[in-house]
Design an enzyme around this catalytic site. Structure first.
Site, short mmCIF file in Angstrom:
data_model
loop_
_atom_site.label_atom_id
_atom_site.label_comp_id
_atom_site.label_asym_id
_atom_site.label_seq_id
_atom_site.Cartn_x
_atom_site.Cartn_y
_atom_site.Cartn_z
N ASP A 127 -38.72 -32.52 -29.79
CA ASP A 127 -37.75 -33.07 -30.06
C ASP A 127 -37.82 -34.31 -31.19
OD1 ASP A 127 -34.93 -33.89 -29.28
OD2 ASP A 127 -35.62 -35.89 -28.48
N GLU B 85 -56.62 -23.91 -28.32
CA GLU B 85 -57.53 -23.98 -27.19
C GLU B 85 -57.08 -22.59 -26.18
OE1 GLU B 85 -57.64 -27.54 -25.46
OE2 GLU B 85 -58.31 -28.58 -27.24
#
Length: 558
Positions: A221, A272
């Site tokens: 956002d 990751e």
């Protein structure tokens, strides 16, 4: 934590074929999607109960607008706890169950993240209010001394996106009026200070919390608003510009260069994890060329193409933005995205046929001029959707648009809840009209939104004919058009196609080939002849004596 249910997508795709490059992503506005417990607000168990319909529709992923702990001053975009579910939507266990059920159906899940600001009920902001000026607690947010003889004036002239000043003065622990804090949105939404490394560390923790649960990515956002010009200069935006930015000269609180390092850091966190996790930015910036800076190879994966969303239904303008988008995003190795509706704009089944200007964020109401008849407007909206879903890249669909829902402009004033309505004292209607709970069953209470008939915003009776069960058996319905378009899009791999314009059809007509498909969108007022020997795969409206009528898009095999 990698659970059994996300093993089906636990390995990365080949470079250039990652799922997010061509996915159709369905936006769920949780409070208006499906209400399982009958209190009038949609919830996570409600979403789980309707996943079968979404699988039937043919989408690839869902994006959930905020469901995290919040006092709901701005429908969840004021987050008090980023690592828990608000009780009105359910529990973390409900989220895990929904995620598992979605993954079991081959549907990926993207969650909304709000990093520009928190709720004023967030523990950090409550600590800041009781701490002294200059303290570590205050440095997590943007506190400044006021101007004027006694600090009685705001630090600068910035205005809230929702109307009114962007600064609010606090009462200090000693009872005296003191510093001011910045809130680009409502006063209950204080902005974080991203020059503080503690904020960076906290959001890395939040990202990992949801990634560990198995989410497939984040919609970010106000992704262009985190970093502010540290001189805090006065600034007055263009009153005709979109409320969320996009001016040629960026506001000192939007598009600041420092945001890019934040997303490079986040990209490293996502990498990751296995499974092509994705970042998509809500960045209202000045051009698609500027937007492409957000999706360079080490930053975000996608950003919303708001210039396309805001484009009028005019052939030359659409061709221009399509060309510029494909070129700009392609230059950095990213897919373009395409979107026509979301929770912040007038639904495109109304908006594309408005005859008066309607800047983003303004909304429409019962007194707004130029509101079209629904049947005329929905045909144009269907043509626009058929054009959009043929374009190469990723597309976003907002809940209810597959039903042809119009903007509910005639909400009674006493039912409106958008902060924009209140902060502008009714001058702007705001976004409630696109957020009304969607209809599932024509004859059920609240149109099947729940079993009690309660709804946080009133549903218009005219939606009876647009309910999903009423449309399912009608081969000409908007719902079945979407299902057909999405099925063909996947079969023909249009999301991974390469667009080649065809110039044979005259002004007001867009025609192109992609992935072995000829697409013709008739935006002119005159019928267009079908090319000789072409087989119609799908048409957004019935053909007229074998010709493509106005406001109609066809996909052809030729």
């Amino acid at each position: 934590m990698t659970s059994q249910h996300d093993l089906h997508h636990a390995t990365d795709s080949a470079p250039g074929r990652e799922w997010w490059r061509s996915a159709v992503i369905y936006q769920i506005y949780p409070r208006s999607f499906a209400d399982h417990n009958g209190d009038g607000l949609g919830d996570l168990p409600g979403i789980t109960s309707r996943l079968e319909e979404l699988q039937e529709l043919g989408i690839d992923a869902i994006w959930l607008s905020p469901f995290m702990t919040s006092p709901q001053k701005d429908a969840g975009y004021d987050v008090a706890d980023y690592c828990d579910v608000d009780p009105i939507f359910g529990t973390l266990a409900d989220f895990d169950q929904m995620l598992q059920a979605a993954h079991a159906r081959g549907i990926r899940v993207i969650v909304d993240l709000v990093p520009n600001h928190s709720s004023d009920q967030h523990a950090w902001f409550q600590q800041a209010l009781t701490a002294a000026p200059g303290s570590q607690e205050r440095k997590r947010y943007i506190f400044r001394e006021g101007t004027g003889e006694n600090g009685e004036l705001p630090p600068n002239n910035w205005q809230s996106i929702f109307g009114g000043p962007a600064w609010t003065r606090v009462t200090e622990p000693d009872g005296n009026l003191g510093q001011w804090y910045l809130h680009l949105f409502d006063s209950s939404q204080p902005d974080f200070d991203w020059s503080n490394q503690e904020v960076h560390e906290e959001f890395r923790r939040i990202l990992r919390f949801w990634l560990d649960r198995g989410v497939d990515g984040f919609r970010v956002d106000v992704a262009h608003g985190l970093v502010k010009d540290q001189d805090f200069p006065d600034y007055t935006p263009d009153p005709e510009a979109a409320s969320m930015g996009g001016e040629q000269t960026p506001a000192p609180y939007f598009e600041q260069p420092g945001v890019h390092q934040i997303y490079r850091d986040w990209r490293e966190v996502l990498e990751e994890y296995d499974g092509d996790r994705a970042l998509c930015g809500e960045a209202w910036v000045s051009s698609v060329d500027a937007m492409a800076q957000w999706v360079r190879p080490d930053e975000m994966h996608q950003t919303f193409n708001f210039e396309y969303l805001l484009a009028p239904w005019e052939a030359e303008e659409l061709k221009d933005i399509i060309d510029r988008s494909i070129n700009a995003f392609g230059a950095v190795g990213a897919p373009s995205t395409w979107v026509l509706s979301n929770h912040d704009v007038v639904r495109h089944a109304t908006r594309l046929s408005l005859t008066e200007e309607n800047p983003q964020g303004t909304g429409i109401g019962p007194d707004s001029p130029g509101i079209p008849a629904h049947q005329d407007a929905v045909q144009r909206a269907q043509a626009a959707t058929a054009l959009m879903l043929a374009l190469p890249g990723s597309a976003y669909v907002y809940q209810g648009e597959e039903l042809g829902l119009d903007e509910v402009h005639d909400l009674p004033a006493d039912t409106r809840q958008d902060p924009t309505w209140f902060r502008t004292e009714g001058e702007k209607y705001g976004r409630d009209g696109c957020r009304v709970p969607i209809p599932w069953e024509a004859e059920a209470p609240a149109f099947g939104f729940n079993t009690t008939g309660e709804a946080w915003l009133p549903q218009p009776q005219r939606w009876t004919a647009l309910a999903r069960d009423a449309q399912r058996a009608d081969p000409q319905s908007t719902l079945n058009l979407y299902r057909q378009l999405l099925s063909l899009r996947k079969q023909r791999d249009l999301g991974s196609g390469a667009l080649e314009w065809v110039q044979d059809y005259g002004p007001g007509v867009l025609a192109f080939r992609s992935a072995g498909t000829l697409v013709i969108a008739n935006i002119s007022g005159s019928p267009v002849e079908l090319p000789e020997g072409a087989e119609v795969l799908v048409a957004s409206a019935p053909l007229e004596d074998g010709r493509i009528g106005a406001d109609t898009t066809v996909w052809l095999e030729q």
